[in-house]
Scaffold this active site. Structure first.
Site, PDB file in Angstrom:
ATOM      1  N   LYS A   1     -12.648  19.466 114.979  1.00 15.12           N
ATOM      2  CA  LYS A   1     -12.966  19.704 114.063  1.00 15.12           C
ATOM      3  C   LYS A   1     -14.624  19.144 113.639  1.00 15.12           C
ATOM      4  CE  LYS A   1     -12.861  18.682 108.947  1.00 15.12           C
ATOM      5  NZ  LYS A   1     -12.289  17.989 107.850  1.00 15.12           N
TER       6      LYS A   1
ATOM      7  N   LYS B   1     -12.254  24.266 114.257  1.00 13.10           N
ATOM      8  CA  LYS B   1     -12.825  24.443 112.988  1.00 13.10           C
ATOM      9  C   LYS B   1     -14.217  24.043 112.722  1.00 13.10           C
ATOM     10  CE  LYS B   1     -12.309  22.595 108.102  1.00 13.10           C
ATOM     11  NZ  LYS B   1     -11.693  21.525 107.394  1.00 13.10           N
TER      12      LYS B   1
HETATM   13  C1  PBG Z   1     -11.112  17.334 104.560  1.00 12.28           C
HETATM   14  C2  PBG Z   1     -11.321  18.667 104.480  1.00 12.28           C
HETATM   15  C3  PBG Z   1     -12.443  19.725 104.719  1.00 12.28           C
HETATM   16  C4  PBG Z   1     -12.226  20.934 104.823  1.00 12.28           C
HETATM   17  C5  PBG Z   1     -10.973  21.074 105.261  1.00 12.28           C
HETATM   18  N1  PBG Z   1     -10.314  19.675 105.057  1.00 12.28           N
HETATM   19  C6  PBG Z   1     -13.814  19.201 104.225  1.00 12.28           C
HETATM   20  C7  PBG Z   1     -14.485  18.090 105.093  1.00 12.28           C
HETATM   21  O1  PBG Z   1     -14.324  17.723 106.121  1.00 12.28           O
HETATM   22  O2  PBG Z   1     -15.749  17.907 104.520  1.00 12.28           O
HETATM   23  C8  PBG Z   1     -13.258  22.012 104.783  1.00 12.28           C
HETATM   24  C9  PBG Z   1     -12.612  23.506 104.506  1.00 12.28           C
HETATM   25  C10 PBG Z   1     -13.527  24.493 104.146  1.00 12.28           C
HETATM   26  O3  PBG Z   1     -14.838  24.323 104.107  1.00 12.28           O
HETATM   27  O4  PBG Z   1     -13.032  25.638 103.762  1.00 12.28           O
HETATM   28  N2  PBG Z   1     -11.019  16.625 105.685  1.00 12.28           N
HETATM   29 ZN    ZN Z   2     -11.489  14.387 104.756  1.00 11.50          ZN
END
Ligand code: PBG
Ligand code: ZN
Length: 330
Positions: free
Chosen positions: A196, A249
């Site tokens: 991520k 992601k």
């Molecule tokens: C929380 C999380 C996020 C997303 C999914 N889980 C946001 C982040 O890390 O700030 C993003 C999903 C999206 O942008 O559609 N940790």
């Molecule tokens: Zn988070």
């Protein structure tokens, strides 16, 4: 042999030929649809920066889940906005918190729809970071782990079919696996947000989940966008710790990572087409600059072609209908 013997256009001349030699097939079976749960009753609140996406209160979410199920989408992933936020995100691991309540409501209505609980603290902490803080204001990795375990147990005990930690703490998959196994939840898979990235594409999501960090950013725990080898290491570690599905992601800007993960590990691989990827297409389409349906399906097909077995995405409901129409047209 080359031209004029070779003429690749021969197999593109008609739709029949194109169907016959098509290498990648996008399917509703690949989709996971995200849902945002908010406090209150009777709430169905459109998210400004994500046209077509709404937040739902617990009493409304089962009906929405039923319509997702009716479209043939196999799974949803839940994000929650609590009544109250605090320093340790305690509403995020309350067994009676917003996500456990939503899970029970949905399971009562559509038991066959798979529910993934997104496990993270950023929606629940008053500072908006994905873990608890040290006195110096850094995210404390090891102190966060037990809280992620508690959230995972709360969701699995409420009936979630999988837990999906998205926090990027080191060692969370092993901790969660041990917690689940110790509570007779050996059968619950862990979907790890393994690679991520610290992405600017999450902007609209943070409006939908009210989870923007109050200070700083997430670069000390989410991955640095230029790195690829590191993603393979992250995935290897999560698999060693017991992850059942690994996720990359965002999806579109990281297609190379999806391909390398799939080729290297050969395990079920998910990709998340995130909020910013969705909203870019929506905004351009809303201005009449692109054809939403064709661009959305092309983007999703690209993610599938790159190697994703599972695609979390906000187009899923529309795309299910588009794919059904296309199947009926031939
Ligand atoms: C929380 C999380 C996020 C997303 C999914 N889980 C946001 C982040 O890390 O700030 C993003 C999903 C999206 O942008 O559609 N940790
Ligand atoms: Zn988070």
């Amino acid at each position: 042999m080359a031209f004029p013997e070779q003429r690749p256009r021969r197999l593109r001349r008609t739709e029949g030929w194109r169907r016959l030699v098509r290498e990648t097939t996008l399917s509703v079976d690949d989709f996971v649809y995200p849902l945002f749960i908010v406090p209150g009753t009777g709430v169905e609140n459109p998210v400004q920066s994500m046209p077509g996406v709404s937040q739902f209160s617990v009493d409304r979410v089962a009906a929405e889940a039923a319509s997702v199920h009716a479209l043939g989408i196999p799974a949803i992933i839940l994000f929650g906005v609590p009544e109250e936020k605090d320093a340790t995100g305690s509403a995020g691991y309350d067994p009676d918190g917003i996500i456990p309540r939503a899970i029970r409501a949905i399971k009562g209505e559509v038991p066959d729809l798979l529910i993934w609980g997104d496990v993270c603290l950023c929606e629940y902490t008053d500072h908006g970071h994905c873990g608890v803080l040290t006195e110096a204001g850094e995210v404390d990795n090891d102190a966060t782990l037990p809280l992620l375990v508690r959230a995972s147990l709360a969701y699995a005990q409420a009936g979630a079919d999988a837990v999906a930690p998205s926090d990027m703490m080191d060692g969370r998959v092993a901790a969660i696996r041990e917690g689940l196994d110790g509570s007779d939840l050996q059968h619950i898979p862990i979907v790890s947000y393994a690679a991520k990235y610290a992405s600017a594409y999450y902007g609209p999501f943070r409006d939908a989940a009210y989870s923007a960090p109050a200070f700083g950013d997430r670069r000390a725990y989410q991955m640095d966008p230029p790195n690829a080898e590191e993603a393979l290491n992250e995935v290897a570690l999560d698999l060693e710790e017991g992850a059942d599905i690994v996720m990359v992601k965002p999806a579109g800007p990281y297609l190379d990572i999806i391909r390398r993960v799939k080729d290297t590990f050969g395990v079920p691989t998910a990709a998340y087409q995130v909020s910013g990827e969705y909203s870019l297409i929506k905004a351009a389409a809303g201005n009449g600059w692109i054809d939403e349906r064709r661009v959305a399906l092309e983007a999703l097909t690209g993610i599938k072609r790159a190697g994703a077995d599972i695609i979390l995405n906000y187009f899923a409901k529309d795309a299910a209908l588009w794919l059904r129409e296309e199947a009926e047209r031939v």
